[in-house]
Scaffold this motif. Structure first.
Motif, mmCIF file in Angstrom:
data_model
loop_
_atom_site.group_PDB
_atom_site.id
_atom_site.type_symbol
_atom_site.label_atom_id
_atom_site.label_comp_id
_atom_site.label_asym_id
_atom_site.label_seq_id
_atom_site.Cartn_x
_atom_site.Cartn_y
_atom_site.Cartn_z
ATOM 1 N N ASP A 148 0.832 -1.200 0.000
ATOM 2 C CA ASP A 148 0.000 0.000 0.000
ATOM 3 C C ASP A 148 0.864 1.246 0.000
ATOM 4 O OD1 ASP A 148 -2.442 1.506 2.195
ATOM 5 O OD2 ASP A 148 -2.236 1.619 0.045
ATOM 6 N N GLY A 149 1.824 1.305 -0.927
ATOM 7 C CA GLY A 149 2.801 2.380 -0.902
ATOM 8 C C GLY A 149 2.465 3.579 -1.747
ATOM 9 N N SER A 150 1.292 3.636 -2.351
ATOM 10 C CA SER A 150 1.015 4.768 -3.209
ATOM 11 C C SER A 150 0.663 5.994 -2.387
ATOM 12 C CB SER A 150 -0.123 4.445 -4.169
ATOM 13 O OG SER A 150 -1.329 4.355 -3.475
ATOM 14 N N MET A 151 1.122 7.148 -2.843
ATOM 15 C CA MET A 151 0.842 8.376 -2.113
ATOM 16 C C MET A 151 -0.560 8.880 -2.407
ATOM 17 S SD MET A 151 4.493 10.289 -2.194
ATOM 18 C CE MET A 151 3.979 11.532 -1.056
ATOM 19 N N SER A 152 -1.185 8.395 -3.496
ATOM 20 C CA SER A 152 -2.524 8.858 -3.840
ATOM 21 C C SER A 152 -3.609 8.118 -3.087
ATOM 22 C CB SER A 152 -2.756 8.691 -5.345
ATOM 23 O OG SER A 152 -2.723 7.309 -5.685
ATOM 24 N N THR A 172 -0.816 4.602 5.543
ATOM 25 C CA THR A 172 0.581 4.879 5.247
ATOM 26 C C THR A 172 0.828 6.372 5.366
ATOM 27 O OG1 THR A 172 0.610 3.029 3.689
ATOM 28 C CG2 THR A 172 2.416 4.599 3.534
ATOM 29 N N ILE A 173 1.891 6.740 6.077
ATOM 30 C CA ILE A 173 2.312 8.137 6.102
ATOM 31 C C ILE A 173 3.735 8.193 5.579
ATOM 32 C CG2 ILE A 173 0.767 8.710 8.014
ATOM 33 C CD1 ILE A 173 3.313 8.909 9.761
ATOM 34 N N ALA A 186 10.444 8.685 -2.642
ATOM 35 C CA ALA A 186 9.411 9.311 -1.805
ATOM 36 C C ALA A 186 8.359 8.292 -1.363
ATOM 37 C CB ALA A 186 8.745 10.458 -2.563
ATOM 38 N N GLN A 187 8.029 7.331 -2.208
ATOM 39 C CA GLN A 187 7.035 6.320 -1.840
ATOM 40 C C GLN A 187 7.588 5.303 -0.858
ATOM 41 O OE1 GLN A 187 4.783 4.556 -5.021
ATOM 42 N NE2 GLN A 187 5.081 6.372 -6.292
ATOM 43 N N ASN A 188 8.900 5.169 -0.806
ATOM 44 C CA ASN A 188 9.519 4.183 0.080
ATOM 45 C C ASN A 188 9.820 4.728 1.473
ATOM 46 O OD1 ASN A 188 9.421 2.186 -1.868
ATOM 47 N ND2 ASN A 188 11.381 2.781 -2.743
ATOM 48 N N ARG A 189 9.844 6.026 1.644
ATOM 49 C CA ARG A 189 10.097 6.636 2.964
ATOM 50 C C ARG A 189 8.771 6.743 3.705
ATOM 51 N NH1 ARG A 189 13.072 10.628 -0.433
ATOM 52 N NH2 ARG A 189 11.253 11.930 -0.157
ATOM 53 N N ARG A 190 8.438 5.699 4.489
ATOM 54 C CA ARG A 190 7.077 5.625 5.018
ATOM 55 C C ARG A 190 7.015 4.823 6.311
ATOM 56 N NH1 ARG A 190 8.075 1.460 1.753
ATOM 57 N NH2 ARG A 190 6.911 -0.462 1.985
ATOM 58 N N VAL A 191 5.862 4.968 6.989
ATOM 59 C CA VAL A 191 5.462 4.083 8.077
ATOM 60 C C VAL A 191 4.092 3.551 7.710
ATOM 61 C CG1 VAL A 191 4.704 3.944 10.496
ATOM 62 C CG2 VAL A 191 6.831 5.127 9.914
ATOM 63 N N VAL A 192 3.934 2.233 7.785
ATOM 64 C CA VAL A 192 2.677 1.567 7.457
ATOM 65 C C VAL A 192 2.044 1.062 8.749
ATOM 66 C CG1 VAL A 192 1.621 -0.357 6.192
ATOM 67 C CG2 VAL A 192 3.565 0.883 5.195
ATOM 68 N N PHE A 193 0.749 1.331 8.910
ATOM 69 C CA PHE A 193 -0.038 0.814 10.028
ATOM 70 C C PHE A 193 -0.554 -0.560 9.626
ATOM 71 C CE2 PHE A 193 -0.022 5.264 10.864
ATOM 72 C CZ PHE A 193 -0.218 5.423 12.223
ATOM 73 N N ALA A 194 -0.112 -1.604 10.305
ATOM 74 C CA ALA A 194 -0.569 -2.973 10.001
ATOM 75 C C ALA A 194 -1.390 -3.479 11.181
ATOM 76 C CB ALA A 194 0.626 -3.876 9.747
ATOM 77 N N TYR A 195 -2.704 -3.590 10.999
ATOM 78 C CA TYR A 195 -3.615 -4.059 12.039
ATOM 79 C C TYR A 195 -3.790 -5.557 11.944
ATOM 80 C CZ TYR A 195 -4.843 0.709 13.217
ATOM 81 O OH TYR A 195 -4.809 2.015 13.626
#
Length: 179
Positions: free
Chosen positions: A30-34, A76-77, A170-179
């Protein structure tokens, strides 16, 4: 005693095999910024199926209007280069996750920290951990119980987008919330 050198060699071989088996060879998260659920990088491994992640697209009509009993849609932020500072445009996303976790004390989340490919592996693992830690600190200040949150860093090992350009980075610099 000939066994000791063989045992040491065998232990090293098993360790290397284990590390090689644990390394990532592709896939997206889920790495898309859109927020559409598809990566707009160079397309290698762009299918999000089979990753164990639940895509946030199509679950609601906006993070500002969801009920507190539903997991927020945006999971994702993104971060600036070489930074663990939370960007102002993601404050509302973090507030929605904090509200959900406060209202659902049995829910748990894993904060997955990621980086782009620049830098050493060790540095990127530490940066991914700092990014996820910054999100954890934000949630804590908002009243989320520390027992609901786990931090994991993948560094550069699980890119959302392939490529060596700023869009992919830019799409790889992220934190993903995984529930």
């Amino acid at each position: 005693m000939q066994l000791k050198p063989y045992a040491r060699s065998l232990a090293v071989a098993f360790s290397l095999a284990f590390v090689a088996g644990c390394s990532s060879t592709g896939g997206t998260q889920d790495g898309s910024m859109s927020g559409s659920g598809t990566a707009s990088g160079s397309g290698a491994g762009a299918s999000g199926t089979g990753t164990g992640q639940v895509s946030g697209s199509g679950l609601g009509d906006g993070s500002g209007q969801m009920a507190d009993s539903r997991i927020p849609e945006v999971r994702t932020i993104y971060f600036a280069f070489d930074s663990d500072a939370i960007r102002p445009e993601f404050q509302s996303v973090l507030n929605a996750h904090a509200r959900f976790l406060r209202n659902n004390p049995n829910a748990n989340v894993v904060l997955q920290g990621h980086t782009d490919e620049r830098g050493t592996r060790e540095y990127n693992l530490a940066l991914g951990e700092r990014r996820a830690g910054a999100v954890e600190d934000f949630l804590s200040v908002e009243g989320v119980s520390p027992s609901q949150v786990e931090v994991v860093s993948y560094g550069e090992e699980r890119p959302a987008a392939r490529g060596s350009n700023e869009e992919a980075y830019a799409q790889n610099r992220r934190v993903v919330f995984a529930y």
